[in-house]
Motif scaffolding. Structure first.
Motif, short mmCIF file in Angstrom:
data_model
loop_
_atom_site.label_atom_id
_atom_site.label_comp_id
_atom_site.label_asym_id
_atom_site.label_seq_id
_atom_site.Cartn_x
_atom_site.Cartn_y
_atom_site.Cartn_z
N LEU A 23 0.73 -1.10 -0.04
CA LEU A 23 0.03 -0.06 -0.01
C LEU A 23 0.96 1.15 0.09
CD1 LEU A 23 -2.98 -0.62 2.40
CD2 LEU A 23 -2.98 -0.66 -0.11
N SER A 24 2.12 1.16 0.26
CA SER A 24 2.98 2.22 0.23
C SER A 24 3.45 2.54 -1.11
CB SER A 24 4.30 2.12 1.14
OG SER A 24 4.00 1.75 2.49
N ALA A 25 3.21 1.89 -2.21
CA ALA A 25 3.69 2.06 -3.51
C ALA A 25 2.79 3.08 -4.18
CB ALA A 25 3.68 0.66 -4.21
N ASP A 26 3.68 4.05 -5.10
CA ASP A 26 2.81 5.02 -5.70
C ASP A 26 1.79 4.22 -6.70
OD1 ASP A 26 4.52 6.60 -4.81
OD2 ASP A 26 5.92 6.79 -6.63
N GLU A 27 1.63 3.18 -7.20
CA GLU A 27 0.65 2.45 -7.97
C GLU A 27 -0.55 2.33 -7.34
OE1 GLU A 27 -0.30 -1.54 -10.20
OE2 GLU A 27 1.03 -1.75 -8.45
N ALA A 28 -0.64 1.90 -5.82
CA ALA A 28 -1.54 1.94 -4.94
C ALA A 28 -2.36 3.16 -4.82
CB ALA A 28 -1.15 1.30 -3.75
N ILE A 29 -1.44 4.14 -4.44
CA ILE A 29 -1.87 5.46 -4.07
C ILE A 29 -2.74 6.26 -5.28
CG2 ILE A 29 -1.29 7.89 -3.43
CD1 ILE A 29 1.12 6.50 -1.68
N ASN A 30 -2.10 5.98 -6.30
CA ASN A 30 -2.71 6.46 -7.44
C ASN A 30 -3.97 5.97 -7.97
OD1 ASN A 30 -0.38 8.28 -7.69
ND2 ASN A 30 0.73 7.06 -9.07
N ILE A 31 -4.04 4.48 -8.21
CA ILE A 31 -5.10 3.90 -8.44
C ILE A 31 -6.13 4.18 -7.79
CG2 ILE A 31 -6.05 1.76 -8.88
CD1 ILE A 31 -3.36 0.85 -9.99
N LEU A 32 -6.05 3.98 -6.12
CA LEU A 32 -7.01 4.29 -5.31
C LEU A 32 -7.53 5.64 -5.41
CD1 LEU A 32 -5.54 2.18 -2.15
CD2 LEU A 32 -7.49 1.57 -3.69
N GLY A 33 -6.73 6.77 -5.53
CA GLY A 33 -7.13 7.82 -5.48
C GLY A 33 -7.95 8.38 -6.67
N ALA A 34 -7.60 7.61 -7.72
CA ALA A 34 -8.35 7.77 -9.14
C ALA A 34 -9.93 7.43 -9.15
CB ALA A 34 -7.60 7.28 -10.43
N ASN A 35 -9.99 6.45 -8.24
CA ASN A 35 -11.51 5.65 -8.10
C ASN A 35 -12.24 6.72 -7.19
OD1 ASN A 35 -12.03 2.75 -9.04
ND2 ASN A 35 -9.62 3.10 -8.72
N LYS A 36 -11.76 7.79 -6.62
CA LYS A 36 -12.54 8.58 -5.84
C LYS A 36 -13.44 7.89 -5.01
CE LYS A 36 -12.18 12.27 -9.53
NZ LYS A 36 -11.23 12.90 -8.83
#
Length: 233
Positions: A23-36
């Motif tokens: 969950l620390s990876a940029d991929e997780a943060i970016n994808i979860l954020g994009a789902n709003k």
């Protein structure tokens, strides 16, 4: 990666799933954020979640914890409840922050332990049902802003630990005592409970101990403790 049970459950029902290595990876943060997302729900997750993740959903991240916080923070609240011989426990739903089980309480519900022989697995299942029902009840009001959180009394906090194989060792003279029974009820499935005794032939035997005074000698079928003592001691 091995799919956790919740992923298998969702896949059978064609519910979209995201699974990340970290969950620390940029991929997780970016994808979860994009789902709003409106809200995150966390249950039985044994790691600290980064603040960057916690801050993503509009209504925060709620955690379902199987104890009445601030009592029994940490990895093993259900097992610790049984080991302590508590008669009452419960479920807390809290707003997660960056510290372990530290955030303010959104809702809680007590649960009386009526069955003195209850195992950690059964108590965990019961509390999961209590927590799921409580969560379903409070989410609409939480999202609507109708619930005020209550800060935990951090000075009263107690902490649990991750149990090891050695925690499941029971000395022969304690087998059958209330203390030993609580250890077996709490730890027999994970990490396991056992004892080592000398039989009538002077041989060291390792016994796997299960609830209800059931023993499994190494390489043999399980039997009652009474029958084992008659045949071997």
């Amino acid at each position: 990666m091995t799919p956790p049970p919740v992923k298998l459950w969702a896949q059978k029902r064609s519910i979209p799933i995201l699974q990340f290595g970290s969950l620390s990876a940029d991929e997780a943060i970016n994808i979860l954020g994009a789902n709003k997302p409106d809200i995150f729900i966390v249950a039985a997750y044994g790691k600290i979640i980064p603040k960057a993740i916690l801050d993503i959903p509009m209504h925060g991240t709620l955690n379902v914890h199987p104890s009445l916080l601030p009592k029994y923070r940490g990895a093993s609240p259900v097992q610790s409840t049984i080991l302590a011989g508590d008669k009452t426990t419960g479920v807390s739903i809290m707003l997660l922050d960056e510290k372990m089980d530290h955030g303010p309480i959104v809702a809680s519900e007590e649960y009386d332990i009526i069955d003195e022989s209850i195992t950690a697995e059964k108590l965990e299942e019961d509390l999961a049902c209590v927590g799921g029902e409580l969560l379903a009840q409070i989410i609409p009001d939480w999202i609507a802003g109708k619930i005020k959180t209550k800060d935990q009394d951090h000075e009263k906090a107690t902490y649990t630990k991750k149990f090891t194989n050695e925690d499941g060792r029971i000395s022969p003279e304690k087998i059958g005592t209330p203390e030993a029974e609580r250890i077996i009820q709490a730890l027999s499935q994970n990490p396991g409970t056992f004892s080592e005794i000398i039989d009538k032939n002077g041989k060291l035997i390792r016994l796997k101990l299960l609830p209800g005074n059931i023993v499994i000698p190494a390489g043999k079928k399980k039997t009652s403790l009474t029958e084992f003592k008659k045949s071997s001691l």
